[in-house]
Design a protein around this motif. Sequence first.
Motif, PDB file in Angstrom:
ATOM      1  N   ILE A  15       0.834  -1.204   0.000  1.00  0.00           N
ATOM      2  CA  ILE A  15       0.000   0.000   0.000  1.00  0.00           C
ATOM      3  C   ILE A  15       0.867   1.251   0.000  1.00  0.00           C
ATOM      4  O   ILE A  15       0.583   2.237  -0.702  1.00  0.00           O
ATOM      5  N   THR A  16       1.924   1.234   0.756  1.00  0.00           N
ATOM      6  CA  THR A  16       2.830   2.386   0.773  1.00  0.00           C
ATOM      7  C   THR A  16       3.435   2.636  -0.601  1.00  0.00           C
ATOM      8  O   THR A  16       3.532   3.787  -1.055  1.00  0.00           O
ATOM      9  N   GLU A  17       3.831   1.556  -1.261  1.00  0.00           N
ATOM     10  CA  GLU A  17       4.490   1.704  -2.556  1.00  0.00           C
ATOM     11  C   GLU A  17       3.509   1.995  -3.685  1.00  0.00           C
ATOM     12  O   GLU A  17       3.843   2.741  -4.614  1.00  0.00           O
ATOM     13  N   THR A  18       2.325   1.400  -3.621  1.00  0.00           N
ATOM     14  CA  THR A  18       1.410   1.501  -4.762  1.00  0.00           C
ATOM     15  C   THR A  18       0.370   2.608  -4.623  1.00  0.00           C
ATOM     16  O   THR A  18      -0.212   3.027  -5.622  1.00  0.00           O
ATOM     17  N   LEU A  19       0.111   3.106  -3.427  1.00  0.00           N
ATOM     18  CA  LEU A  19      -0.907   4.140  -3.235  1.00  0.00           C
ATOM     19  C   LEU A  19      -0.329   5.434  -2.692  1.00  0.00           C
ATOM     20  O   LEU A  19      -0.489   6.498  -3.305  1.00  0.00           O
ATOM     21  N   MET A  20       0.340   5.339  -1.570  1.00  0.00           N
ATOM     22  CA  MET A  20       0.768   6.552  -0.886  1.00  0.00           C
ATOM     23  C   MET A  20       1.802   7.340  -1.688  1.00  0.00           C
ATOM     24  O   MET A  20       1.655   8.553  -1.906  1.00  0.00           O
ATOM     25  N   LYS A  21       2.835   6.673  -2.119  1.00  0.00           N
ATOM     26  CA  LYS A  21       3.891   7.378  -2.856  1.00  0.00           C
ATOM     27  C   LYS A  21       3.414   7.930  -4.199  1.00  0.00           C
ATOM     28  O   LYS A  21       3.718   9.088  -4.529  1.00  0.00           O
ATOM     29  N   PRO A  22       2.659   7.188  -5.030  1.00  0.00           N
ATOM     30  CA  PRO A  22       2.179   7.772  -6.292  1.00  0.00           C
ATOM     31  C   PRO A  22       1.266   8.978  -6.092  1.00  0.00           C
ATOM     32  O   PRO A  22       1.364   9.974  -6.828  1.00  0.00           O
ATOM     33  N   LEU A  23       0.365   8.928  -5.104  1.00  0.00           N
ATOM     34  CA  LEU A  23      -0.510  10.069  -4.859  1.00  0.00           C
ATOM     35  C   LEU A  23       0.278  11.294  -4.413  1.00  0.00           C
ATOM     36  O   LEU A  23       0.017  12.426  -4.870  1.00  0.00           O
ATOM     37  N   GLU A  24       1.208  11.055  -3.520  1.00  0.00           N
ATOM     38  CA  GLU A  24       2.019  12.173  -3.049  1.00  0.00           C
ATOM     39  C   GLU A  24       2.873  12.743  -4.181  1.00  0.00           C
ATOM     40  O   GLU A  24       3.057  13.968  -4.290  1.00  0.00           O
ATOM     41  N   ARG A  25       3.380  11.871  -5.023  1.00  0.00           N
ATOM     42  CA  ARG A  25       4.179  12.331  -6.164  1.00  0.00           C
ATOM     43  C   ARG A  25       3.321  13.143  -7.132  1.00  0.00           C
ATOM     44  O   ARG A  25       3.757  14.188  -7.637  1.00  0.00           O
ATOM     45  N   PHE A  26       2.103  12.738  -7.426  1.00  0.00           N
ATOM     46  CA  PHE A  26       1.206  13.489  -8.304  1.00  0.00           C
ATOM     47  C   PHE A  26       0.883  14.856  -7.708  1.00  0.00           C
ATOM     48  O   PHE A  26       0.850  15.869  -8.413  1.00  0.00           O
ATOM     49  N   ARG A  27       0.656  14.873  -6.409  1.00  0.00           N
ATOM     50  CA  ARG A  27       0.318  16.150  -5.764  1.00  0.00           C
ATOM     51  C   ARG A  27       1.471  17.134  -5.825  1.00  0.00           C
ATOM     52  O   ARG A  27       1.279  18.324  -6.117  1.00  0.00           O
ATOM     53  N   LYS A  28       2.664  16.636  -5.574  1.00  0.00           N
ATOM     54  CA  LYS A  28       3.807  17.546  -5.543  1.00  0.00           C
ATOM     55  C   LYS A  28       4.277  17.931  -6.950  1.00  0.00           C
ATOM     56  O   LYS A  28       4.548  19.102  -7.229  1.00  0.00           O
ATOM     57  N   GLU A  29       4.389  16.935  -7.826  1.00  0.00           N
ATOM     58  CA  GLU A  29       4.954  17.206  -9.140  1.00  0.00           C
ATOM     59  C   GLU A  29       3.973  17.911 -10.066  1.00  0.00           C
ATOM     60  O   GLU A  29       4.312  18.932 -10.690  1.00  0.00           O
ATOM     61  N   HIS A  30       2.762  17.437 -10.186  1.00  0.00           N
ATOM     62  CA  HIS A  30       1.831  17.971 -11.167  1.00  0.00           C
ATOM     63  C   HIS A  30       0.983  19.103 -10.592  1.00  0.00           C
ATOM     64  O   HIS A  30       0.906  20.190 -11.198  1.00  0.00           O
ATOM     65  N   LEU A  31       0.353  18.860  -9.468  1.00  0.00           N
ATOM     66  CA  LEU A  31      -0.414  19.954  -8.887  1.00  0.00           C
ATOM     67  C   LEU A  31       0.507  21.077  -8.434  1.00  0.00           C
ATOM     68  O   LEU A  31       0.140  22.266  -8.528  1.00  0.00           O
ATOM     69  N   CYS A  38      -2.647  25.132 -21.382  1.00  0.00           N
ATOM     70  CA  CYS A  38      -2.243  23.749 -21.729  1.00  0.00           C
ATOM     71  C   CYS A  38      -1.968  22.925 -20.478  1.00  0.00           C
ATOM     72  O   CYS A  38      -2.371  21.754 -20.390  1.00  0.00           O
ATOM     73  N   LYS A  39      -1.296  23.563 -19.489  1.00  0.00           N
ATOM     74  CA  LYS A  39      -0.973  22.852 -18.243  1.00  0.00           C
ATOM     75  C   LYS A  39      -2.239  22.481 -17.477  1.00  0.00           C
ATOM     76  O   LYS A  39      -2.364  21.363 -16.953  1.00  0.00           O
ATOM     77  N   LEU A  40      -3.173  23.419 -17.395  1.00  0.00           N
ATOM     78  CA  LEU A  40      -4.414  23.136 -16.679  1.00  0.00           C
ATOM     79  C   LEU A  40      -5.152  21.951 -17.280  1.00  0.00           C
ATOM     80  O   LEU A  40      -5.604  21.040 -16.568  1.00  0.00           O
ATOM     81  N   GLN A  41      -5.287  21.977 -18.583  1.00  0.00           N
ATOM     82  CA  GLN A  41      -6.039  20.901 -19.233  1.00  0.00           C
ATOM     83  C   GLN A  41      -5.278  19.580 -19.166  1.00  0.00           C
ATOM     84  O   GLN A  41      -5.881  18.506 -19.047  1.00  0.00           O
ATOM     85  N   GLU A  42      -3.941  19.635 -19.233  1.00  0.00           N
ATOM     86  CA  GLU A  42      -3.130  18.402 -19.111  1.00  0.00           C
ATOM     87  C   GLU A  42      -3.321  17.763 -17.743  1.00  0.00           C
ATOM     88  O   GLU A  42      -3.527  16.549 -17.632  1.00  0.00           O
ATOM     89  N   ILE A  43      -3.280  18.583 -16.688  1.00  0.00           N
ATOM     90  CA  ILE A  43      -3.418  18.029 -15.329  1.00  0.00           C
ATOM     91  C   ILE A  43      -4.838  17.506 -15.113  1.00  0.00           C
ATOM     92  O   ILE A  43      -5.053  16.472 -14.465  1.00  0.00           O
ATOM     93  N   GLN A  44      -5.823  18.226 -15.666  1.00  0.00           N
ATOM     94  CA  GLN A  44      -7.203  17.755 -15.541  1.00  0.00           C
ATOM     95  C   GLN A  44      -7.374  16.376 -16.162  1.00  0.00           C
ATOM     96  O   GLN A  44      -8.101  15.530 -15.633  1.00  0.00           O
ATOM     97  N   GLU A  45      -6.729  16.131 -17.256  1.00  0.00           N
ATOM     98  CA  GLU A  45      -6.809  14.828 -17.898  1.00  0.00           C
ATOM     99  C   GLU A  45      -5.932  13.795 -17.198  1.00  0.00           C
ATOM    100  O   GLU A  45      -6.293  12.624 -17.076  1.00  0.00           O
ATOM    101  N   ARG A  46      -4.756  14.241 -16.716  1.00  0.00           N
ATOM    102  CA  ARG A  46      -3.813  13.309 -16.082  1.00  0.00           C
ATOM    103  C   ARG A  46      -4.355  12.760 -14.760  1.00  0.00           C
ATOM    104  O   ARG A  46      -4.102  11.608 -14.413  1.00  0.00           O
ATOM    105  N   LYS A  47      -5.095  13.579 -14.058  1.00  0.00           N
ATOM    106  CA  LYS A  47      -5.563  13.143 -12.736  1.00  0.00           C
ATOM    107  C   LYS A  47      -6.517  11.949 -12.834  1.00  0.00           C
ATOM    108  O   LYS A  47      -6.686  11.206 -11.870  1.00  0.00           O
ATOM    109  N   LYS A  48      -7.119  11.780 -14.011  1.00  0.00           N
ATOM    110  CA  LYS A  48      -8.054  10.675 -14.168  1.00  0.00           C
ATOM    111  C   LYS A  48      -7.375   9.326 -13.970  1.00  0.00           C
ATOM    112  O   LYS A  48      -7.968   8.403 -13.432  1.00  0.00           O
ATOM    113  N   PHE A  49      -6.153   9.214 -14.413  1.00  0.00           N
ATOM    114  CA  PHE A  49      -5.451   7.929 -14.228  1.00  0.00           C
ATOM    115  C   PHE A  49      -4.373   7.996 -13.157  1.00  0.00           C
ATOM    116  O   PHE A  49      -4.076   7.013 -12.503  1.00  0.00           O
ATOM    117  N   GLU A  50      -3.800   9.216 -12.971  1.00  0.00           N
ATOM    118  CA  GLU A  50      -2.761   9.323 -11.946  1.00  0.00           C
ATOM    119  C   GLU A  50      -3.326   9.112 -10.542  1.00  0.00           C
ATOM    120  O   GLU A  50      -2.630   8.637  -9.658  1.00  0.00           O
TER     121      GLU A  50
END
Length: 716
Positions: A108-124, A183-195
């Motif tokens: 769970i740490t590797e597959t959920l926590m780290k990817p979510l935190e990475r998406f929040r920091k890097e993309h958002l 472009c960034k706004l729309q990219e993140i809006q689409e990326r969050k669907k799978f990220e």
Amino acid sequence: MGLHPLEFSECYLDCPAFREKIKAHEAELDKTGRFIKELYKDGKNLINATKQLSLAQKKFAQCLGEFKFEYIGDAKTDDEKCIDESLQEFSSFLRNLEDQRDLMMRNITETLMKPLERFRKEHLGSAKAERKRYEKETEKYYSSLEKLLNMSAKKKEPQLQEADMSVEAMRQHFQESSLEYVCKLQEIQERKKFECVEPMLAFFQTVFTFYHQGYELAKDFDHYKKALQINIQNTRSRFEGTRSEVYELMKRIKESPQEYRQTSPISSEGYLYVQEKRPPPFGSSWVKRYCTLVKEQKILHMKTFDQRSGGKLGETDSVTIKSCIRKTTDTLDRRFCLDIEITDRPITVLTVQALSEDDHRFWMHAMGGKEPMQYLNRTHSRERGIDAQLDDVGISFVKNSINAIETRGINDQGLYRVVGVSSKVQKLLSLMIESATPESRVQAIHCLVHKLPERNRLVLSLVTKHLANVADNSKQNLMTVANLGVVFGPTLMRPQEETVAAIMDLKFQNIVVEILIEQHEKIFGDAPSSSPSLAATPLSAPTRQSKRLSRQNRPLAVYNPQVLDIQTVSPSSESPALVNDETSVSSNESVSSQSSNASGTPPMKSKNHHATISTSLPENTGICTATASWMNSASPASVSPVKPGSVGTEKNKPEECVTLMKAKAVYPCEAEHDSELSFQVGAIFHDVTLSREPGWLEGVLEGKRGLIPENYVQIL
């Protein structure tokens, strides 16, 4: 409606509607960021709580694994073995489950926590940085534009052109920033669907894997669970039967306690108040002592013991009794008193007080005291006066009875009484769970049965063959081997003594009878080619527990047909052991002790007649003495089988045959009873004879005569 798409063309127009669309996109990303941040926090709490749960489960499993049940008796049934091992099985199951849970938490740490935190920091996070840049460029462009528009038209042309060029450059930077931000706004809006959703899917896959592993563990555990349920049901059923027997025994003892007072041919035990005289003017005091009278040596051992002071045991004082006279109330104002004349003290008379009139008579009888005539006719003996013999008439009666039943009633339902579910469950259990060595049980019973006297073995064969015929017709009469074992176990293996220990061993009876029925042809056919011999196994020190148990609840002296007659052994005998190959298995010695020796475990001696059965299970099954008891059911105390020239009770003990022998200690022993001897390895005993108590010798060491465990010494 959802978010509106951001058109690149609108970046150049920068209309209010465009700005509203951007604000809606920014608000959505802010909400997503807060959601991920809260989810991450809750996920951390979930992991920590799960770790705490895992630690608690592991602690619970450790507690289960470290505990072991203690059982009443010398051995356990197969059911009790499984119940005893169940806690370790539960512990193992929980540990395996928690190992899977730990693996789930790491995943769970590797597959959920780290990817979510990475998406929040890097993309958002990058969207926020782009937003600040866009707002900065907006401020610069529109400020410059206002300045340009506020310039005076009277300015020189070069100045106006320079200002126009500067504003144009800012406009281009602003529009480029607007395009990149959109472009960034729309990219993140689409990326969050799978990220965001992909880690969730991985999380649930991990959870499902954990539950699947739990399911697999539960499926593997299912067979053991069902078997354990049968063990528990059997144990509960036996508990109900045993409890009723114990309550019935308790009721009988309450009605006539003196009839059930424990007696022994070797010693008498109980509490006495001893008068201790002091120099004047202090007078005398009465001290409660637990006294043990060794009858043959006339030695009285007295221990100070008071239950009210926490049961602290004091020193032991011993005296030799010369005579005993009842103390009358004319000379001492206390009831139930005795004057004991002693020979090894300056004070030649010791006055003691019994606890009651019955207790007074008991000690008078034990010490050979003088009693008025009106007391002499009273007796508390439970001996039976009717003799029974297994003669031709008795054998003919058994044959005729069996023939009548098999001819006219073999197919009657419930023959010998329909037995309840417990016996069927017991049979199912025996099919599902191995015994440790079932062949050795049959072999041991085979050998022991052929050590019975011929007539006893013949009648037992007739009865068990008849029961086998009954079982062969179980489809009609519903009397299976298991049912017959439950019905005839208490009959064929009735204990000689009514004690709680004997009742606790009722659980072994049906197993023995089942073996006798199922293996009738083998057991009662040809004599065994070889008998399980203790001599063939490595010599190992007897346990202290075995010696202690054998001294408790001693039965009245009954001849042991398997012990070699020491009285007829010549000092020049070639055999250095007390028991030769043909008679190495004592009927009062558990069969389990033989199998234990084979594995290097010390042998154990049974503590009473019925304990012979209990010590022999579940490793093997010893039935010789119990079977002999049934054969002499009319008078088990008076028709004990005796070999010619062998040691029996006092009435058939040939005094002229006694040969005094020497023995050497091969193991150290510390006396746990006043009538026993303590010794070290190599100690030499003189005047050794066979004790009337099975499994014990009597001998002299350093001037003191006492009991010696038979399997602690070697005859010289």
